[in-house]
Design an enzyme around this catalytic site. Structure first.
Site, mmCIF file in Angstrom:
data_model
loop_
_atom_site.group_PDB
_atom_site.id
_atom_site.type_symbol
_atom_site.label_atom_id
_atom_site.label_comp_id
_atom_site.label_asym_id
_atom_site.label_seq_id
_atom_site.Cartn_x
_atom_site.Cartn_y
_atom_site.Cartn_z
ATOM 1 N N GLU A 45 0.859 -1.181 0.000
ATOM 2 C CA GLU A 45 0.000 0.000 0.000
ATOM 3 C C GLU A 45 0.894 1.229 0.000
ATOM 4 O O GLU A 45 1.749 1.378 0.883
ATOM 5 C CB GLU A 45 -0.863 0.046 1.265
ATOM 6 C CG GLU A 45 -2.075 -0.832 1.251
ATOM 7 C CD GLU A 45 -2.921 -0.611 2.506
ATOM 8 O OE1 GLU A 45 -2.877 0.490 3.106
ATOM 9 O OE2 GLU A 45 -3.609 -1.557 2.894
ATOM 10 N N GLU A 56 -6.138 8.608 10.007
ATOM 11 C CA GLU A 56 -4.807 8.276 10.509
ATOM 12 C C GLU A 56 -4.574 8.784 11.926
ATOM 13 O O GLU A 56 -5.034 9.853 12.307
ATOM 14 C CB GLU A 56 -3.729 8.862 9.590
ATOM 15 C CG GLU A 56 -3.936 8.610 8.106
ATOM 16 C CD GLU A 56 -3.947 7.146 7.707
ATOM 17 O OE1 GLU A 56 -3.717 6.280 8.560
ATOM 18 O OE2 GLU A 56 -4.213 6.882 6.534
#
Length: 261
Positions: A45, A56
């Site tokens: 990724e 995040e």
């Protein structure tokens, strides 16, 4: 299904590292891709940095800021992928945010067409809910990219609905909240995976919170693979330009653990 992504799950349990592009530099990111593949990674990724990465935790948020400050633009990342594709065909997906895709060139289709042209295999957009995925899914299907669906522990009644339309693999979110390492993961991953498989025969990989080989082994035992981001991004932050051998060693330890299933 995009054959490249299915290939990642063809030889037993998959290990999927996440790398923030441009942290600490795009040259190092390119070296990290090769090192991760050599260490046994099955799919990689690549995070395209964004100024407001809502999914995040602090580790990857800080990496996004460093990468943006260092000039990691979408076009430079695309150019890096073109270089990588001259040397390896390891399956790779972009993970980024809707705004990055919208704001590229003339918009969404430009981004997705270019990503497909340079050899990317899929796209993960954690801030796009299932109900709003069509404007991304239609161009992804047109250009042969898999739009990867995320399934969270809270969405039990939605799991089968999302799974039925899943492409590539399903990203099972192991913990509520944002990305980051955790001391323990209490979600019933096995039950989530079972629901997905009842709806569609598609690989399921587990991410968010995995940092130790023991956790990776445990998550892979209940699914088709483990995804690790924050622990790798931490190594990049700690060692900077010297991080490549450290990340390679870490990825090898994680892949070895996943293989034990």
């Amino acid at each position: 299904m995009n054959k490249k992504i299915s290939d990642a799950f063809a030889n037993g349990k998959a290990f999927i590292p996440f790398i923030t592009c441009g942290n600490p530099s795009l040259d190092i990111t390119e070296q990290l891709v090769y090192a991760c593949e050599e260490a046994g990674a099955d799919l990689i990724e690549l995070g395209i940095p964004f100024s407001d990465p809502t999914a995040e935790g602090p580790v990857i948020q800080a990496a996004n800021m460093r990468a943006l400050a260092g000039g990691a633009t979408t076009d430079r990342i695309f150019a890096m992928v073109e270089r990588i594709r001259q040397k390896t065909d390891i399956p790779m997906v972009f993970m980024t945010y809707a705004n990055v895709v919208f704001s590229y060139g003339k918009g969404t289709e430009d981004f997705i067409r270019k990503a497909a042209e340079i050899g990317m295999n899929g796209l993960i957009l954690p801030d796009v809910p299932f109900e709003e995925k069509e404007e991304f899914d239609i161009p992804c299907k047109k250009y042969g990219l898999d739009l990867i669906s995320l399934i969270a522990p809270t969405s039990h009644e939605r799991i089968k609905m999302i799974a039925k339309e899943a492409n590539g693999f399903v990203y099972c979110v192991s913990s509520l909240g944002v990305t980051g390492t955790r001391t323990e993961i209490t979600t019933d991953i096995g039950a989530m995976v079972k629901m997905v498989k009842e709806a569609k025969d598609v690989p399921c990989a587990v991410g968010f919170g995995i940092s130790t080989p023991e956790q990776a082994k445990n998550m892979a035992a209940q699914s088709d693979g483990a995804i690790v981001g924050s622990a790798i991004v931490k190594l990049c932050a700690a060692y900077g330009a010297e991080c490549v051998p450290k990340v390679k060693e870490y990825v090898k330890s994680m892949k070895d653990a996943v293989r034990e299933n």
